[in-house]
Design a protein around this motif. Structure first.
Motif, PDB file in Angstrom:
ATOM      1  N   PRO A 138     -37.762  14.858  43.564  1.00  0.00           N
ATOM      2  CA  PRO A 138     -36.746  14.893  41.960  1.00  0.00           C
ATOM      3  C   PRO A 138     -36.515  14.323  40.916  1.00  0.00           C
ATOM      4  N   VAL A 139     -37.068  13.957  39.614  1.00  0.00           N
ATOM      5  CA  VAL A 139     -36.068  12.695  38.609  1.00  0.00           C
ATOM      6  C   VAL A 139     -35.481  13.426  37.837  1.00  0.00           C
ATOM      7  N   TRP A 140     -33.956  13.397  37.744  1.00  0.00           N
ATOM      8  CA  TRP A 140     -33.055  14.313  37.073  1.00  0.00           C
ATOM      9  C   TRP A 140     -33.026  13.371  35.969  1.00  0.00           C
ATOM     10  N   ARG A 141     -33.494  14.288  34.772  1.00  0.00           N
ATOM     11  CA  ARG A 141     -33.405  14.102  33.478  1.00  0.00           C
ATOM     12  C   ARG A 141     -33.080  14.949  32.364  1.00  0.00           C
ATOM     13  N   ASP A 142     -32.526  14.514  31.079  1.00  0.00           N
ATOM     14  CA  ASP A 142     -32.713  15.075  29.716  1.00  0.00           C
ATOM     15  C   ASP A 142     -33.256  15.385  29.103  1.00  0.00           C
TER      16      ASP A 142
END
Length: 379
Positions: A138-142
């Motif tokens: 997973p990669v967390w982004r806005d």
């Protein structure tokens, strides 16, 4: 760099594989190859590094930036004698990652992977893409910059360019007073990438500026002629040689609305479709500021005159490309009115920009018949 064994090879462009890197298609079945293009293992002889540069964001100097998620793996000379710089994007933290994770997500990676190759085959100077690998990690982004963070899948693109040097590669050195390094780097760039400029020419930096100005004007006119829009955030991070896909959204226009902004974080419309050429001028102004400490007063005056010629060079090239699409011959004053009219008409620019080449008189007649009768042309 990353050491991830959960990456999966998603796509490879065979033209880059065979005709740039001299590799056989069978290599994609090799686990070691997949490991290398995902950042898990180095190619033989590779000594990775990250590029240092500065930049402006929305017109304001943002200081030192650098490649926060890209590693330069090295240079490859193929059997045709072409030299290409090989880079991984999304391969993990670098000294310039700041608070970032150095990763890239699928949506931006796919966009670059497809757009760079589309631009190449449309004849626009651009970086190239070899491979796209994806990960379950997973990669967390806005993504909409509204505070809503979501989980996305990571990806890595292996991409190539003749050079990854940018205008701000030089600008950061002037800003920090590293003028000896500036001169050394500039001489290297001229020697390696502008070979027609004599290294012993006392006006070589003026000639260099003129060359970059002309190529920038032609490059932006060319990408506008195929309906491409670049939503760059760091305006002076334009490459000295070709399109790069590092910052902000980009893509092909469905309609020509000069006020449309491809970058959702650009509230002021600085990177709108209609402002693309102005961004190029801004870049060149910053390049001249970077070169200023190395120029005599006469050379600076010459360079300022060259800078004033940018709008004319851009518009002339822009019109040449449009007239070629429409099959216009010669140089008639009315040509400009027709082009201006077309830019205001609600037509499918994806079809027009990408597919319209020189058209014969019959198709030209029916093309305009459709415009004047329906004000809409669709594929």
């Amino acid at each position: 760099m990353l050491f991830l064994h959960i990456f999966r090879l998603f796509c490879v462009f065979q033209d880059v594989l065979r005709n740039i890197l001299d590799l056989n298609e069978s290599v994609i079945q090799n686990e070691e190859f997949v490991c290398c293009v995902s950042g898990g293992k180095l190619f033989p002889g590779s000594v990775p590094l990250a590029h240092r540069y500065g930049g402006h964001q929305f017109g304001y100097w943002a200081g030192q930036l650098g490649d926060g998620r890209a590693h330069l793996l090295g240079e490859y000379t193929n059997r045709k004698g072409e030299r290409w710089e090989v880079q991984l994007k999304g391969s993990g933290k670098t000294p310039y990652s700041r608070s970032g994770d150095g990763r890239a997500v699928i949506r931006s990676s796919v966009r670059e992977f497809l757009c760079s190759e589309a631009m190449h085959f449309l004849g626009v100077p651009t970086s190239r893409a070899l491979s796209l690998v994806v990960s379950e990690e997973p990669v967390w982004r806005d993504p909409f910059y509204n505070g809503s963070v979501i989980k996305e899948r990571g990806a890595v693109v292996l991409r190539l360019a003749k050079s990854w040097f940018r205008i701000s590669s030089l600008e950061i050195l002037t800003r920090t007073g590293e003028l000896d390094v500036l001169r050394t780097l500039l001489d290297f760039v001229i020697k390696e990438h502008f070979k027609s400029i004599a290294t012993n020419d006392p006006d070589k930096y003026v000639v260099f500026f003129s060359r970059v100005l002309n190529e920038t004007a032609h490059l932006i006119a060319h990408w506008m002629s195929v309906g491409f829009a670049h939503g760059v955030c760091n305006t002076d991070n334009f490459s000295l040689l070709s399109i790069t896909f590092d910052y902000g959204p980009f893509g092909f226009m469905e309609s020509y609305d000069p006020n449309f902004v491809p970058n959702t974080s650009d509230d002021e419309g600085r990177y709108s479709i209609g402002a693309q050429a102005n961004v190029g001028l801004f870049n060149l102004q910053k390049l001249l500021e970077a070169l200023k400490p190395l120029l005599t007063s006469d050379q600076l005056s010459q360079s300022l005159q060259i800078l004033r010629e940018y709008p004319q060079i851009y518009h002339q090239r822009f019109h040449e490309l449009f007239k070629a699409k429409l099959g216009f011959l010669g140089n008639e004053e009315k040509d400009s009115y027709v082009i201006a009219f077309l830019l205001k008409v609600n037509i499918s620019w994806i079809v027009f920009f990408s597919n319209c080449t020189i058209i014969n008189s019959y198709s030209f007649f029916y093309f305009f018949y459709d415009i004047f009768n329906s004000q809409t042309v669709r594929s």
